[in-house]
Design a protein around this motif. Sequence first.
Motif, PDB file in Angstrom:
ATOM      1  N   LEU A  96       0.832  -1.204   0.000  1.00 33.18           N
ATOM      2  CA  LEU A  96       0.000   0.000   0.000  1.00 33.18           C
ATOM      3  C   LEU A  96       0.862   1.247   0.000  1.00 33.18           C
ATOM      4  O   LEU A  96       0.559   2.228  -0.698  1.00 33.18           O
ATOM      5  CB  LEU A  96      -0.918  -0.009   1.226  1.00 33.18           C
ATOM      6  CG  LEU A  96      -1.850   1.193   1.380  1.00 33.18           C
ATOM      7  CD1 LEU A  96      -2.763   1.330   0.164  1.00 33.18           C
ATOM      8  CD2 LEU A  96      -2.680   1.053   2.655  1.00 33.18           C
ATOM      9  N   THR A 104       0.586   4.083  -2.916  1.00 31.36           N
ATOM     10  CA  THR A 104       0.182   5.436  -2.540  1.00 31.36           C
ATOM     11  C   THR A 104       1.300   6.437  -2.823  1.00 31.36           C
ATOM     12  O   THR A 104       1.069   7.498  -3.420  1.00 31.36           O
ATOM     13  CB  THR A 104      -0.221   5.494  -1.054  1.00 31.36           C
ATOM     14  OG1 THR A 104      -1.308   4.593  -0.827  1.00 31.36           O
ATOM     15  CG2 THR A 104      -0.660   6.892  -0.667  1.00 31.36           C
ATOM     16  N   ASP A 135      -0.943   6.322   9.083  1.00 34.73           N
ATOM     17  CA  ASP A 135      -1.712   5.122   9.389  1.00 34.73           C
ATOM     18  C   ASP A 135      -1.904   5.085  10.906  1.00 34.73           C
ATOM     19  O   ASP A 135      -1.119   5.671  11.655  1.00 34.73           O
ATOM     20  CB  ASP A 135      -0.943   3.890   8.902  1.00 34.73           C
ATOM     21  CG  ASP A 135      -1.722   2.602   9.099  1.00 34.73           C
ATOM     22  OD1 ASP A 135      -2.967   2.661   9.105  1.00 34.73           O
ATOM     23  OD2 ASP A 135      -1.094   1.550   9.258  1.00 34.73           O
ATOM     24  N   ALA A 152      -7.918   1.250   8.740  1.00 31.43           N
ATOM     25  CA  ALA A 152      -8.948   0.233   8.537  1.00 31.43           C
ATOM     26  C   ALA A 152      -9.907   0.202   9.713  1.00 31.43           C
ATOM     27  O   ALA A 152     -10.929  -0.486   9.672  1.00 31.43           O
ATOM     28  CB  ALA A 152      -8.292  -1.135   8.353  1.00 31.43           C
ATOM     29  N   LYS A 204      -9.747   2.871   5.070  1.00 33.01           N
ATOM     30  CA  LYS A 204      -9.242   1.975   4.025  1.00 33.01           C
ATOM     31  C   LYS A 204     -10.328   0.977   3.632  1.00 33.01           C
ATOM     32  O   LYS A 204     -11.075   0.532   4.507  1.00 33.01           O
ATOM     33  CB  LYS A 204      -8.020   1.207   4.541  1.00 33.01           C
ATOM     34  CG  LYS A 204      -6.829   2.079   4.901  1.00 33.01           C
ATOM     35  CD  LYS A 204      -5.706   1.213   5.463  1.00 33.01           C
ATOM     36  CE  LYS A 204      -4.514   2.030   5.886  1.00 33.01           C
ATOM     37  NZ  LYS A 204      -3.434   1.214   6.454  1.00 33.01           N
ATOM     38  N   PRO A 205     -10.437   0.593   2.360  1.00 32.67           N
ATOM     39  CA  PRO A 205      -9.650   1.119   1.239  1.00 32.67           C
ATOM     40  C   PRO A 205     -10.155   2.489   0.802  1.00 32.67           C
ATOM     41  O   PRO A 205     -11.363   2.750   0.826  1.00 32.67           O
ATOM     42  CB  PRO A 205      -9.886   0.079   0.143  1.00 32.67           C
ATOM     43  CG  PRO A 205     -11.247  -0.481   0.445  1.00 32.67           C
ATOM     44  CD  PRO A 205     -11.371  -0.472   1.947  1.00 32.67           C
ATOM     45  N   TYR A 206      -9.265   3.348   0.431  1.00 31.39           N
ATOM     46  CA  TYR A 206      -9.597   4.696  -0.024  1.00 31.39           C
ATOM     47  C   TYR A 206      -9.143   4.839  -1.475  1.00 31.39           C
ATOM     48  O   TYR A 206      -8.280   4.091  -1.951  1.00 31.39           O
ATOM     49  CB  TYR A 206      -8.904   5.752   0.837  1.00 31.39           C
ATOM     50  CG  TYR A 206      -7.414   5.528   0.970  1.00 31.39           C
ATOM     51  CD1 TYR A 206      -6.522   6.031   0.017  1.00 31.39           C
ATOM     52  CD2 TYR A 206      -6.890   4.794   2.031  1.00 31.39           C
ATOM     53  CE1 TYR A 206      -5.158   5.815   0.124  1.00 31.39           C
ATOM     54  CE2 TYR A 206      -5.522   4.569   2.147  1.00 31.39           C
ATOM     55  CZ  TYR A 206      -4.662   5.080   1.191  1.00 31.39           C
ATOM     56  OH  TYR A 206      -3.322   4.850   1.291  1.00 31.39           O
ATOM     57  N   SER A 207      -9.701   5.803  -2.165  1.00 25.05           N
ATOM     58  CA  SER A 207      -9.261   6.066  -3.535  1.00 25.05           C
ATOM     59  C   SER A 207      -8.163   7.127  -3.507  1.00 25.05           C
ATOM     60  O   SER A 207      -8.198   8.052  -2.700  1.00 25.05           O
ATOM     61  CB  SER A 207     -10.424   6.545  -4.412  1.00 25.05           C
ATOM     62  OG  SER A 207     -10.804   7.861  -4.063  1.00 25.05           O
TER      63      SER A 207
END
Length: 227
Positions: free
Chosen positions: A15, A19, A53, A82, A103-106
């Motif tokens: 991830l 990102t 995070d 999450a 999460k999940p994010y665009s």
Amino acid sequence: MSRKKILYVEDDNTLAFLTSDNLEQYYEVVHFANGKDAFDAFKKEEFDLCILDVMLPEMDGFELAAAIRERNLAVPIIFLSAKTLKEDRIKGLKLGADDYLIKPYSIEELILKIEVFLQRSHKVTPTKSTACTIGSFTFDPENYVIIKGDEKISLTERESALLKLFIDNKNTILKREKILRELWGTDDYFMGRSMDVFISRLRKIFKDDETIRIENIPRIGFKLVAP
């Protein structure tokens, strides 16, 4: 023009790569996989925005945000997590975070949030101004602090800007949309929940002074009632 510098802390390597790869098209991204190394870097370097995070080794995202806020009240902080519980979102906001994405994010949504907060960080910096009195308190908007006797209460940049807006419109109803657009740049639902957290904290600060109230005006907004 130099690119904005972002502190990005994520321990999921896949991830983090995806990102970072996307964000680096627009920003300078400095990535760390644990909170301790990230905070060590924050103490040495200047960052325009932090993306954290929540579940991190050595120092989790909440601890990291709190440590960042002790050193810098103004830098925007976005949590990525999450963890979907409302209590976690509220905890993040109380620590001074600006947003909390699940999460999940665009990537598109994340970039949009980053742009909003980078633009806002320039908009809400308090202008040079003298301290003012509100009830038994002294408010110093330039230094983000409320003073009562020997006690000093530190505010985040957003809390300070919010209180300044209330004082400039004392005893007048402020519409929710006006507050959100002036300080957050948007009036979406989640930013409204963020604003409610900051108003709740201001109420707690002033709760022992009966001459000061932040009234909720149903379906309209708020009013600071003060002498």
